[in-house]
Write a protein that holds these residues in place. Structure first.
Motif, PDB file in Angstrom:
ATOM      1  N   GLN A   1       2.924  -0.076   6.771  1.00  0.00           N
ATOM      2  CA  GLN A   1       1.879  -1.049   6.513  1.00  0.00           C
ATOM      3  C   GLN A   1       1.834  -2.063   7.652  1.00  0.00           C
ATOM      4  O   GLN A   1       2.856  -2.637   8.016  1.00  0.00           O
ATOM      5  CB  GLN A   1       2.150  -1.747   5.183  1.00  0.00           C
TER       6      GLN A   1
ATOM      7  N   PRO B   1      -3.904  -6.063   5.444  1.00  0.00           N
ATOM      8  CA  PRO B   1      -3.132  -4.936   5.975  1.00  0.00           C
ATOM      9  C   PRO B   1      -3.733  -3.587   5.598  1.00  0.00           C
ATOM     10  O   PRO B   1      -4.497  -3.472   4.641  1.00  0.00           O
ATOM     11  CB  PRO B   1      -1.757  -5.112   5.334  1.00  0.00           C
TER      12      PRO B   1
ATOM     13  N   LEU C   1      -2.498   0.779   5.615  1.00  0.00           N
ATOM     14  CA  LEU C   1      -1.390   1.711   5.754  1.00  0.00           C
ATOM     15  C   LEU C   1      -1.734   2.597   6.934  1.00  0.00           C
ATOM     16  O   LEU C   1      -2.709   3.356   6.889  1.00  0.00           O
ATOM     17  CB  LEU C   1      -1.206   2.540   4.480  1.00  0.00           C
TER      18      LEU C   1
ATOM     19  N   LEU D   1       0.846  -1.196   0.000  1.00  0.00           N
ATOM     20  CA  LEU D   1       0.000   0.000   0.000  1.00  0.00           C
ATOM     21  C   LEU D   1       0.881   1.244   0.000  1.00  0.00           C
ATOM     22  O   LEU D   1       1.844   1.322   0.753  1.00  0.00           O
ATOM     23  CB  LEU D   1      -0.914  -0.003   1.226  1.00  0.00           C
TER      24      LEU D   1
END
Length: 163
Positions: free
Chosen positions: A120, A51, A53, A15
């Motif tokens: 992340q 995940p 950010l 990301l």
């Protein structure tokens, strides 16, 4: 032979804070804790094991708040602070923050008048609480003010209901 923990899995995408991500959860109140914000993340449709950010926001101190500055207005014959003095103090705060966090895998960039520190992570209450504790600890050692955090991820896909 395939490793059992890697069979059929693709690595999560990397990301990047390039404007394509949406803020799905945030917390700017240290007394609130991470639970309500992460509940908002789940209610937005973000998968629990995906995940995000994590973006921590910092403000640089106002140059007029710098120590040694008089509280009274300057007399006409007294020179003021040199041109760009505020920029050097903010530059020192940014450099100190970069030195403190970049070696641990964080990225630091400007976001308007603020500094954004991103990394992340898979968002769990423990992971986000540890991140917040680290950032508030930096506030006590560096010339920065910690504001809070935001969890960024690709916007959830909207499902349309047929008429």
């Amino acid at each position: 032979m395939r490793w059992p923990w890697r069979s059929g899995r693709t690595p999560p995408p990397i990301l990047v804070d390039d404007g394509s991500l949406a803020v799905l959860a945030s917390s700017f109140d240290p007394a609130a804790g991470e639970g309500p914000a992460l509940a908002a993340l789940a209610s937005a449709g973000h998968p629990a094991d995906a995940p995000v950010l994590l973006r921590h926001l910092f403000a640089l101190p106002d140059p007029s708040d710098a120590p040694g500055q008089p509280d009274t207005p300057a007399q006409p014959d007294t020179p003021g602070p040199p041109e760009g003095a505020g920029a050097s103090s903010s530059g020192a705060g940014e450099a100190a923050l970069r030195t403190a966090v970049e070696r641990d895998g964080y990225e630091v960039h400007r976001l308007g008048e603020r500094l954004a520190v991103t990394r992340q992570v898979v968002p769990t209450i423990l992971a986000v609480a540890q991140e917040r504790a680290r950032m508030t600890g930096l506030e006590t050692r560096l010339p920065v003010v910690y504001l809070g955090w935001q969890a960024l991820a690709p916007p959830p896909a909207r499902t349309s209901n047929p008429p």
